[in-house]
Scaffold this motif. Structure first.
Motif, short mmCIF file in Angstrom:
data_model
loop_
_atom_site.label_atom_id
_atom_site.label_comp_id
_atom_site.label_asym_id
_atom_site.label_seq_id
_atom_site.Cartn_x
_atom_site.Cartn_y
_atom_site.Cartn_z
N ASP A 10 0.82 -1.19 0.00
CA ASP A 10 0.00 0.00 0.00
C ASP A 10 0.87 1.26 0.00
O ASP A 10 0.58 2.22 -0.70
N VAL A 11 1.91 1.24 0.82
CA VAL A 11 2.80 2.41 0.88
C VAL A 11 3.54 2.59 -0.44
O VAL A 11 3.66 3.71 -0.94
N LEU A 12 4.00 1.50 -1.03
CA LEU A 12 4.69 1.61 -2.32
C LEU A 12 3.78 2.19 -3.38
O LEU A 12 4.18 3.07 -4.15
N ALA A 13 2.53 1.74 -3.42
CA ALA A 13 1.58 2.28 -4.40
C ALA A 13 1.40 3.78 -4.22
O ALA A 13 1.44 4.54 -5.19
N ALA A 14 1.23 4.22 -2.98
CA ALA A 14 1.05 5.66 -2.72
C ALA A 14 2.34 6.43 -2.96
O ALA A 14 2.31 7.60 -3.36
N PHE A 15 3.48 5.80 -2.73
CA PHE A 15 4.78 6.44 -2.97
C PHE A 15 4.99 6.69 -4.46
O PHE A 15 5.49 7.73 -4.87
N LEU A 16 4.56 5.72 -5.27
CA LEU A 16 4.79 5.84 -6.72
C LEU A 16 3.83 6.80 -7.40
O LEU A 16 4.25 7.64 -8.19
N VAL A 17 2.54 6.67 -7.14
CA VAL A 17 1.55 7.50 -7.83
C VAL A 17 0.45 7.88 -6.85
O VAL A 17 -0.15 7.02 -6.22
N ARG A 18 0.20 9.18 -6.74
CA ARG A 18 -0.82 9.70 -5.83
C ARG A 18 -1.54 10.85 -6.49
O ARG A 18 -0.94 11.88 -6.79
N GLY A 19 -2.81 10.71 -6.75
CA GLY A 19 -3.61 11.82 -7.26
C GLY A 19 -3.21 12.27 -8.65
O GLY A 19 -2.72 11.49 -9.46
N GLY B 111 -1.43 -15.42 -3.67
CA GLY B 111 -0.36 -14.56 -4.16
C GLY B 111 -0.87 -13.14 -4.25
O GLY B 111 -2.07 -12.90 -4.22
N SER B 112 0.04 -12.23 -4.32
CA SER B 112 -0.34 -10.82 -4.39
C SER B 112 0.11 -10.24 -5.71
O SER B 112 1.04 -10.73 -6.33
N SER B 113 -0.54 -9.17 -6.10
CA SER B 113 -0.19 -8.48 -7.34
C SER B 113 0.05 -7.01 -7.05
O SER B 113 -0.55 -6.44 -6.14
N PHE B 114 0.93 -6.43 -7.83
CA PHE B 114 1.15 -5.00 -7.78
C PHE B 114 0.89 -4.49 -9.18
O PHE B 114 1.47 -4.98 -10.14
N VAL B 115 0.00 -3.53 -9.29
CA VAL B 115 -0.41 -3.03 -10.60
C VAL B 115 -0.06 -1.55 -10.73
O VAL B 115 -0.38 -0.75 -9.85
N LEU B 116 0.60 -1.23 -11.80
CA LEU B 116 0.89 0.15 -12.15
C LEU B 116 0.12 0.40 -13.43
O LEU B 116 0.25 -0.34 -14.40
#
Length: 135
Positions: A1-10, A38-43
């Motif tokens: 969650d932190v990585l997702a917010a670190f990469l792209v926010r708003g 398993g987990s996924s990370f989506v950009l």
């Protein structure tokens, strides 16, 4: 969650937001999707047809440069971004659990993932995230 917010926010926040929107993206985001098997990370980014390749190239280049910098311990300029990412994640968590139905959905998700004991530790775990955890 932190990585997702670190990469792209708003609209242009996060370390990739500027690159994505500068390359012509109309929308960009990142999501961490935990799962039982398993987990996924989506950009993701949305761009006009003619700009899709340009946006993809910009995101890949920016991710590569970021990974190299963080691997080398070069975190200059990223402290504010990491603090903002943690604040966004903690605020979203608080908001999600502010209603009875939200709390029920949250606990159901934890139950599905066999992570019921993580509910009370989540905020502490978010606050403890450091740059090595982002790699």
């Amino acid at each position: 969650d932190v990585l997702a917010a670190f990469l792209v926010r708003g609209e242009s926040g996060g370390v990739l937001g500027t690159a994505a929107f500068g390359a012509g993206a109309l929308e960009a985001g990142a999501d961490y999707l935990p799962g039982l098997t398993g987990s996924s990370f989506v950009l993701r980014a949305t761009a006009p047809k003619r700009s899709v390749g340009k946006v993809e190239d910009a995101l890949i280049a920016e991710l590569s440069a970021l990974a190299l910098r963080l691997a080398d311990g070069d975190t200059a300029g990223f402290s504010d971004e990491l603090a903002a990412a943690k604040a966004v994640v903690l605020a979203a968590e608080k908001s999600r659990r502010a209603t009875v139905s939200g709390e029920a959905q949250y606990l159901a998700t934890l139950s599905t993932l066999n992570a019921e004991t993580d509910a009370e530790r989540y905020a502490d775990r978010v606050r403890a995230v450091g740059f090595p955890d982002l790699l």
